[in-house]
Design a protein around this motif. Structure first.
Motif, PDB file in Angstrom:
ATOM      1  N   TYR A  30      61.113  50.328   8.698  1.00  0.00           N
ATOM      2  CA  TYR A  30      59.904  51.089   8.380  1.00  0.00           C
ATOM      3  C   TYR A  30      60.210  52.244   7.427  1.00  0.00           C
ATOM      4  O   TYR A  30      59.405  52.584   6.590  1.00  0.00           O
ATOM      5  CB  TYR A  30      59.250  51.610   9.671  1.00  0.00           C
ATOM      6  CG  TYR A  30      57.815  52.023   9.481  1.00  0.00           C
ATOM      7  CD1 TYR A  30      56.839  51.074   9.218  1.00  0.00           C
ATOM      8  CD2 TYR A  30      57.439  53.353   9.563  1.00  0.00           C
ATOM      9  CE1 TYR A  30      55.520  51.441   9.045  1.00  0.00           C
ATOM     10  CE2 TYR A  30      56.121  53.727   9.393  1.00  0.00           C
ATOM     11  CZ  TYR A  30      55.161  52.765   9.131  1.00  0.00           C
ATOM     12  OH  TYR A  30      53.860  53.129   8.946  1.00  0.00           O
ATOM     13  N   THR A  53      55.442  48.926   0.005  1.00  0.00           N
ATOM     14  CA  THR A  53      54.339  49.145   0.939  1.00  0.00           C
ATOM     15  C   THR A  53      54.918  49.252   2.349  1.00  0.00           C
ATOM     16  O   THR A  53      55.800  48.480   2.712  1.00  0.00           O
ATOM     17  CB  THR A  53      53.365  47.944   0.894  1.00  0.00           C
ATOM     18  OG1 THR A  53      53.020  47.661  -0.458  1.00  0.00           O
ATOM     19  CG2 THR A  53      52.118  48.215   1.696  1.00  0.00           C
ATOM     20  N   LYS A  54      54.437  50.194   3.120  1.00  0.00           N
ATOM     21  CA  LYS A  54      54.866  50.304   4.519  1.00  0.00           C
ATOM     22  C   LYS A  54      54.351  49.093   5.296  1.00  0.00           C
ATOM     23  O   LYS A  54      53.183  48.740   5.204  1.00  0.00           O
ATOM     24  CB  LYS A  54      54.324  51.577   5.168  1.00  0.00           C
ATOM     25  CG  LYS A  54      54.890  52.854   4.583  1.00  0.00           C
ATOM     26  CD  LYS A  54      56.261  53.097   5.123  1.00  0.00           C
ATOM     27  CE  LYS A  54      56.789  54.436   4.665  1.00  0.00           C
ATOM     28  NZ  LYS A  54      58.224  54.482   4.610  1.00  0.00           N
ATOM     29  N   SER A  73      47.754  49.270   2.673  1.00  0.00           N
ATOM     30  CA  SER A  73      48.286  48.498   1.541  1.00  0.00           C
ATOM     31  C   SER A  73      47.283  48.409   0.386  1.00  0.00           C
ATOM     32  O   SER A  73      47.679  48.186  -0.745  1.00  0.00           O
ATOM     33  CB  SER A  73      48.703  47.086   1.993  1.00  0.00           C
ATOM     34  OG  SER A  73      47.596  46.212   2.126  1.00  0.00           O
ATOM     35  N   CYS A 113      48.647  49.259   8.573  1.00  0.00           N
ATOM     36  CA  CYS A 113      49.457  48.995   7.375  1.00  0.00           C
ATOM     37  C   CYS A 113      48.692  48.134   6.375  1.00  0.00           C
ATOM     38  O   CYS A 113      48.777  48.355   5.159  1.00  0.00           O
ATOM     39  CB  CYS A 113      50.773  48.312   7.743  1.00  0.00           C
ATOM     40  SG  CYS A 113      51.924  49.391   8.606  1.00  0.00           S
TER      41      CYS A 113
END
Length: 152
Positions: A83, A74-75, A149, A145
């Motif tokens: 990143y 996940t970022k 997610s 983010c």
């Protein structure tokens, strides 16, 4: 084939099942005990709250003498996480590794780092700069983010 590393990973997994730390989950793949998938839930009362962050943990036969390679799938916008490739910049995984650490300790340390970043040793210099100079914009990027997610 049973090796010391594989036996230790099975012990780590059993411990995680019997006494899981809050907000953390991890398990080895069905086909390879050296490859794990983990999940860290964003801690309550933080900008990461509500996030569901997936990671991979890759172990070698040298575990527990050598740390796993941990990467976010996940970022995550954070000063200590790369990143681009999801790599984790955490002293425990680089310079302070000890065989006393297990999978739960690794994931708990990463979860703690979510709440308490070290902007003086950044993997993501933009996140570190915003964390120190513009917390509102930093929180906005983190919140993006968190929302993304949920989609993975």
């Amino acid at each position: 084939m049973s090796t010391p590393a594989r036996r230790r990973l099975i012990r780590d997994f059993k411990k995680l099942q019997q006494d899981p730390p809050a907000g953390i989950s991890a398990a080895p793949s069905e086909t390879d005990v050296l490859k794990w998938t983990g999940v860290i839930f964003g801690p309550e009362d933080t900008v990461f709250e509500g996030g569901v962050f997936k990671l991979t943990l890759t172990f070698t036969e040298e575990y527990p003498n050598k740390p796993p390679v941990v990467k976010f799938v996940t970022k995550v916008f954070h000063p200590n996480f790369y990143y681009g490739d999801g790599g984790v910049c955490l002293d425990l995984l680089q310079n302070s590794w000890s065989p006393i650490y297990d999978v739960a300790a690794v994931l708990t340390s990463i979860q703690s780092l979510l709440c308490d970043p070290n902007p003086n040793s950044p993997a993501n210099s933009e996140a570190a700069r915003l964390y120190m100079e513009n917390r509102r914009e930093y929180n906005k990027r983190v919140q993006q983010c968190v929302e993304e997610s949920w989609e993975i």
